[in-house]
Scaffold this active site. Structure first.
Site: not given
Length: 429
Positions: A185, A49-50
């Site tokens: 996004a 993930t980030c």
């Protein structure tokens, strides 16, 4: 074979290193499919993930997992070792449960992480890198996360990265109703950003996404609260000037908002201030943008200082959640021990049945020789009891010979407790 959790997160590594170690789903799917043919290390789930990249694996040793992580990302393993944390067995199970419950997140208690772990698990299953043992651990971790979120305050009033962006926008701009927000996004993270800002009463939301279908789906969700406009991704740079707040989280391997793009947008806005939030790893926005006057650029690492004031109640609830996670991890490990002992217990029962059949054959032969059935049955029960209790007697004698009496005392007390319970149960009947 041990269960390992190994990785880096926002606490141990910079965003630059996390970018190097991050996996997009396409790359990860391919790597796992290749790894499924490697008998030395083919039982693994990768969560990326980030804020973290973690490998959960059943393996002979953690070094094998570490070498794989360094090799596929073309990073010196010695350098990576300085930033990696590693847990084994009980600690690894507890860590996975903490991650899935949001207790190890940058945003304490964030709800998205459970979905991200589930997606990583599903991707690994599709690539055939999940054994029955690993599957059981993850399924129980999902159960633990559900319990934590439903039975503690960590699962109430969810605080997410999207909420943090919305709070940041309100700190920078005092009149939300006049704001135009652009989300670049329309994935899960930016959808939350858009929803929170719509609830806070911003004037307009611009949605810029590569596929129009997903943008339209998000627009439909928030259009009852705020004016919405969909922008083609190819026209992103042309519309930057219209946005007071820009939140970008594309998952692209390349930066999609450049220094020159923002500089032109500022000039077109007559240098009215802009807030840009980069939620992507690798980053979507060129870091040099932060040097422009009138621009506030925040990355995922910056948001922690913004949200600390909102987390006091969650930190208190997290204490209760940590206790629950530790209890559930202990329960899982106990279940696994019992399961692993099952084969041994089965073997002992099989041996007991062999003894029973031997003695039964002996008794039947005596009966056919016209011996007294009463006497045969008495001898049968005595012989069988002696043989069944012989191993226990040997263990007790061996334990009594040791210098440390605790082993003998444990055996004696537990055997006595079992007999007492059996006697009590029989009397109650």
């Amino acid at each position: 074979m041990s269960f390992f959790a190994l990785g880096i997160n926002h606490q141990t590594a910079s965003v630059e290193l996390r970018e190097q170690v991050a996996f997009n789903p396409e790359k990860l799917s391919q790597l796992l499919a290749e790894q499924s043919q490697n008998h030395a290390l083919n039982d693994m789930v990768v969560v990326s993930t980030c804020n973290r990249t973690e490998v959960y694996a059943m393996s002979e040793n953690a070094d094998m997992v570490m070498d794989w992580l360094a090799q596929v990302n073309d990073i010196d393993v010695k350098y990576l070792l300085n930033h990696v944390y590693r847990y084994e067995n009980a600690q690894a199970v507890t860590h996975l449960m903490r991650v899935a419950s949001g207790l190890d997140s940058l945003m304490l208690g964030e709800p998205q992480i459970l979905g991200q772990v589930k997606s990583a698990f599903a991707l690994a299953k599709d690539a055939h890198t999940v054994s029955a043992n690993l599957n059981g651990i993850f399924e129980y971790a999902f159960y633990a996360a559900k319990r934590v979120r439903s039975e503690t305050a960590v699962g109430s009033h969810a605080v997410s990265m999207g909420y943090a962006v919305a709070q940041l926008a309100l700190q920078v701009f005092s009149q939300p109703e006049k704001l135009t927000v652009m989300v670049v996004a329309a994935g899960e993270m930016n959808s939350l950003v858009a929803k929170h800002l719509a609830e806070m009463g911003v004037g307009r939301v611009l949605i810029c996404n590569r596929t129009r279908e997903r943008a339209e789906a998000l627009a439909q969700e928030i259009s009852h609260r705020v004016e919405v406009e969909i922008i083609d991704f190819a026209e992103l740079s042309e519309h930057l000037y219209r946005a007071d707040v820009i939140s970008s989280c594309t998952g692209s391997l390349h930066q999609v908002i450049s220094y020159l793009d923002v500089k032109k947008a500022l000039k077109k806005r007559r240098y009215q201030q802009m807030l840009l939030v980069d939620l992507a790893v690798p980053r979507d926005i060129e870091p040099k943008v932060a040097s422009l006057d009138g621009v506030y650029l925040y990355g995922v690492d910056d948001l922690q200082s913004v949200i600390d004031d909102n987390l006091a109640q969650r930190r208190q609830a997290a204490l209760e959640a940590e206790i629950m996670v530790n209890q559930l991890a202990t329960e899982l490990l106990t279940q696994q021990k019992v399961k692993h002992a099952g084969s041994t217990i089965y073997a002992f029962r099989e041996q007991g049945d062999v003894l029973r059949q031997e003695e039964l054959a002996w008794a039947m032969s005596r009966i056919t020789q016209n011996e007294s059935i009463e006497k045969v049955m008495e001898n049968f029960s005595h012989r069988l009891t002696q043989k069944l209790l012989h191993p226990t007697s040997i263990l007790l004698r061996h334990a009594a010979q040791q210098e440390d009496p605790s082993h003998f005392e444990w055996l004696r007390d537990n055997l006595q407790d079992i007999f007492n319970k059996r006697r009590k149960s029989k009397n109650e009947k």
